[in-house]
Design an enzyme around this catalytic site. Structure first.
Site, PDB file in Angstrom:
ATOM      1  N   CYS A   1       0.863  -1.103  -0.068  1.00  0.00           N
ATOM      2  CA  CYS A   1      -0.267  -0.160   0.010  1.00  0.00           C
ATOM      3  C   CYS A   1       0.809   1.337  -0.062  1.00  0.00           C
ATOM      4  O   CYS A   1       1.563   1.546   0.960  1.00  0.00           O
ATOM      5  CB  CYS A   1      -0.979  -0.159   1.264  1.00  0.00           C
ATOM      6  SG  CYS A   1      -1.791   1.500   1.797  1.00  0.00           S
TER       7      CYS A   1
ATOM      8  N   CYS B   1      -0.053   3.692   2.829  1.00  0.00           N
ATOM      9  CA  CYS B   1       0.429   3.160   4.096  1.00  0.00           C
ATOM     10  C   CYS B   1       1.920   3.614   4.204  1.00  0.00           C
ATOM     11  O   CYS B   1       2.439   3.882   5.409  1.00  0.00           O
ATOM     12  CB  CYS B   1       0.424   1.770   4.269  1.00  0.00           C
ATOM     13  SG  CYS B   1      -1.210   1.171   4.113  1.00  0.00           S
TER      14      CYS B   1
END
Length: 105
Positions: free
Chosen positions: A30, A33
């Site tokens: 991600c 993230c």
């Protein structure tokens, strides 16, 4: 420093803990993230012992992610005395995270 925990540690460190705990649900693949990771670390370091900070890899701990209905990563959940009190989805600047956490201290 925010520690990556698993299912057993989650029960002990989050669900059975008094006080404020912030959990960052993330995935290695991600992009947002990865952007949030240093910000989350900064908040963890700056807030010291006022709150606990942990990370959960949603691919490694699917059962926890499902239990808390994590539909997108990154998602942070603020827990107060073992109960989720607020979900924060997506990337957030450090000052926003700090103000959200301070509201529950």
């Amino acid at each position: 420093m925010a520690k990556v925990i698993n299912g057993n540690e989650f029960v002990n460190e989050v669900e059975n803990t008094k006080g404020v705990v912030v959990v960052d649900f993330f995935a290695d693949w991600c992009g947002p993230c990865k952007m949030l990771a240093p910000v989350f670390e900064g908040v963890s370091n700056n807030m010291g012992d006022k709150a606990k900070f942990f990370k959960i890899d949603v691919d490694e701990s699917r059962n926890i992610a499902q239990k808390y209905k994590i539909a997108a990563v990154p998602t942070m959940i603020i827990f107060k005395d073992g109960v989720p009190v607020e979900n924060l989805a997506g990337f957030m600047p450090e000052q926003n995270i700090v103000s959200k956490v301070k509201a529950y201290l």
